[in-house]
Design a protein around this motif. Structure first.
Motif, short mmCIF file in Angstrom:
data_model
loop_
_atom_site.label_atom_id
_atom_site.label_comp_id
_atom_site.label_asym_id
_atom_site.label_seq_id
_atom_site.Cartn_x
_atom_site.Cartn_y
_atom_site.Cartn_z
N PRO A 139 67.13 -63.60 -3.96
CA PRO A 139 68.26 -64.54 -4.06
C PRO A 139 69.10 -64.29 -5.31
CG PRO A 139 66.19 -65.68 -3.59
CD PRO A 139 65.83 -64.29 -3.99
N ILE A 140 70.40 -64.47 -5.15
CA ILE A 140 71.34 -64.48 -6.27
C ILE A 140 71.95 -65.87 -6.32
CG2 ILE A 140 73.46 -63.53 -7.26
CD1 ILE A 140 72.94 -60.95 -5.76
N GLU A 141 71.78 -66.55 -7.44
CA GLU A 141 72.27 -67.92 -7.55
C GLU A 141 73.77 -67.95 -7.82
OE1 GLU A 141 71.70 -71.92 -10.36
OE2 GLU A 141 70.20 -70.30 -10.42
N LEU A 142 74.53 -68.50 -6.88
CA LEU A 142 75.95 -68.69 -7.07
C LEU A 142 76.18 -69.98 -7.85
CD1 LEU A 142 77.18 -67.74 -3.47
CD2 LEU A 142 76.96 -66.26 -5.48
N GLU A 154 76.47 -60.67 -11.59
CA GLU A 154 75.32 -61.30 -10.92
C GLU A 154 74.58 -60.30 -10.04
OE1 GLU A 154 77.03 -65.90 -10.67
OE2 GLU A 154 77.45 -64.47 -9.06
N ILE A 155 75.32 -59.40 -9.41
CA ILE A 155 74.68 -58.37 -8.59
C ILE A 155 73.90 -57.40 -9.48
CG2 ILE A 155 75.07 -56.47 -6.97
CD1 ILE A 155 77.64 -57.90 -6.12
N LEU A 156 74.52 -56.96 -10.56
CA LEU A 156 73.89 -55.99 -11.45
C LEU A 156 72.58 -56.53 -12.03
CD1 LEU A 156 77.04 -54.58 -13.29
CD2 LEU A 156 75.52 -53.31 -11.73
N GLU A 157 72.52 -57.82 -12.28
CA GLU A 157 71.31 -58.43 -12.84
C GLU A 157 70.12 -58.33 -11.89
OE1 GLU A 157 72.17 -62.44 -13.85
OE2 GLU A 157 73.51 -61.94 -15.51
N LYS A 182 90.47 -58.68 -5.31
CA LYS A 182 89.98 -58.25 -6.62
C LYS A 182 88.47 -58.46 -6.73
CE LYS A 182 90.79 -58.90 -11.59
NZ LYS A 182 89.39 -59.22 -11.96
N ASP A 183 87.98 -59.61 -6.25
CA ASP A 183 86.54 -59.87 -6.25
C ASP A 183 85.81 -58.79 -5.47
OD1 ASP A 183 86.93 -62.37 -7.59
OD2 ASP A 183 87.33 -63.34 -5.66
N LEU A 184 86.34 -58.46 -4.30
CA LEU A 184 85.69 -57.48 -3.43
C LEU A 184 85.73 -56.08 -4.02
CD1 LEU A 184 87.07 -58.78 -0.01
CD2 LEU A 184 84.72 -58.98 -0.84
N GLU A 185 86.81 -55.74 -4.69
CA GLU A 185 86.90 -54.42 -5.32
C GLU A 185 85.83 -54.26 -6.39
OE1 GLU A 185 91.71 -53.55 -4.74
OE2 GLU A 185 90.96 -54.45 -6.61
N GLU A 186 85.56 -55.31 -7.16
CA GLU A 186 84.54 -55.23 -8.19
C GLU A 186 83.14 -55.11 -7.58
OE1 GLU A 186 85.05 -58.58 -10.73
OE2 GLU A 186 86.85 -57.75 -11.72
N ILE A 187 82.90 -55.84 -6.49
CA ILE A 187 81.62 -55.74 -5.78
C ILE A 187 81.46 -54.36 -5.17
CG2 ILE A 187 80.30 -56.62 -3.82
CD1 ILE A 187 81.54 -59.38 -4.43
#
Length: 388
Positions: A139-142, A154-157, A182-187
């Motif tokens: 799980p990744i906490e949003l 959060e993904i990198l962690e 922009k969010d998607l480009e970073e992901i």
């Protein structure tokens, strides 16, 4: 006698959504704001096509992947709405709802021990599907302060050398959060750099209120590592028709179809003919329903503000996710008391992951009349418990 049951299955918790739905269905004068189902009837021209297919005796199996005509229309839709090019013959599958497509994608891609990143709060099926494939859900906490968006950091962690797949559930159920380009480009940058695949659940893609939906598959370098999930339940008010689809690179799709042909054979034939009509001539229906949801969304947020419920503004799906932390009770306790004392059913945030605790999912896929009555009862409840 030995235990006939799988330990893996026994350890999976039942859906927290259905618990309250089952209770309210037998409670007189109760109002449910808990189920994510449009209150609109399926548009008549779509129903009519389903009826016509039955009258014509089109009651046989289709190909495993689905009717060719429907797969072609799905390709046309993805090109028209997202600018994505897929081949109907080896990159599209028609499934029994979007949920089957999620299950197929995970089983086709995950080996025992592979890690799957699952942002939460999110739809209840992702983690059980990973567990049934003997993968490890991570799980990744949003966070509310980020408007429940998923961030690169959060993904990198959470990434390890066993990470294989990222679930990307946006627009999000239960929060209503969306991601922009922009969010998607970073992901995407992280996924490409770390060689991670993406399951992009876009079932609410037509229900966005702050601009056009963007798929991560549109980002350069991502189409070849993305399984795009969508369907007909939410946008076209076709929940009971049980029809979804997936678009993916042929190498992944081949294995998804293999699982599908052994487990399901093919999606319902009548539903597929109705879906062809939806894809061809349903854009105006979707627009009309989306405008109505947006009106209800604004009404719900206004009423929350009047009664002092904190809630970030959701720009997708048809859910609001208000905070109840200041009342000093768990989300399950709040929802249980609300149902018992005011006969209004909502879903506790804990049903969507541990980080959903302290929130409620309230669906506004209901008539304004029902929303006015239900929120009036909610306000009475909030006033009462605030005075306790």
């Amino acid at each position: 006698m030995r235990d006939p049951l799988s330990n893996t299955v026994k350890e999976i918790k039942p859906s927290g959504i259905r618990k309250f739905f089952d209770v309210v269905s037998e409670m007189k004068d109760a109002i449910s704001l808990g189920v994510g189902e449009p209150d609109f009837d399926t548009p008549w021209h779509i129903r009519e096509e389903g009826i016509y297919s039955l009258e014509k005796g089109r009651t046989f199996y289709t190909s495993n992947a689905g009717l060719k005509e429907l797969r072609v229309e799905i390709c046309n839709y993805l090109q028209r709405r997202l600018g994505l090019e897929y081949h109907f013959n080896d990159e599209i599958i028609v499934t029994v709802g979007g949920s089957e497509a999620i299950d197929l994608a995970i089983r086709a891609m995950i080996d025992p021990g592979d890690e799957v990143l699952v942002p939460q709060p999110s739809f209840v099926s992702y983690i059980p599907c990973v567990q049934l494939a003997y993968g490890k859900p991570v799980p990744i906490e949003l966070k509310e302060e980020n408007n429940f968006k998923l961030t690169k950091d959060e993904i990198l962690e959470k990434i390890t050398d066993k990470t294989k797949l990222l679930v990307l559930p946006f627009p999000n159920n239960p929060t209503g959060a969306t991601l922009d380009r922009k969010d998607l480009e970073e992901i995407a940058e992280v996924c490409i750099d770390k060689d991670i695949f993406v399951l992009s659940d876009e079932i609410y893609s037509e229900l966005t209120y702050n601009g056009e939906h963007v798929s991560i598959a549109c980002i350069p370098g991502m189409r070849e590592r993305t399984v795009l999930i969508n369907g007909f339940s939410k946008a076209y008010a076709m929940t009971g028709w049980r029809l979804g689809y997936a678009a993916a690179p042929a190498v992944i799709m081949k294995q998804m179809i293999k699982i599908h042909q052994f487990a399901i054979m093919s999606a319902p034939t009548t539903s597929q003919y109705a879906a062809i009509e939806a894809m061809k001539n349903g854009d105006e229906d979707v627009k009309r329903m989306c405008e109505s949801y947006n009106q209800r969304r604004r009404f719900v947020l206004h009423r929350f503000k009047e009664m002092g419920l904190d809630c970030f503004e959701p720009f997708g799906a048809f859910y609001a996710f208000p905070s109840i932390k200041k009342f000093g009770m768990t989300s399950d306790e709040f929802a249980t008391r609300l149902l018992k004392e005011e006969k209004v059913a909502v879903v506790p945030g804990i049903a969507f992951g541990d980080c959903g605790e302290g929130f409620l999912r309230i669906s506004y896929a209901y008539s304004l009349e029902d929303l006015k009555e239900a929120l009036g009862r909610l306000e009475k409840f909030v006033i009462r418990i605030s005075a306790e």
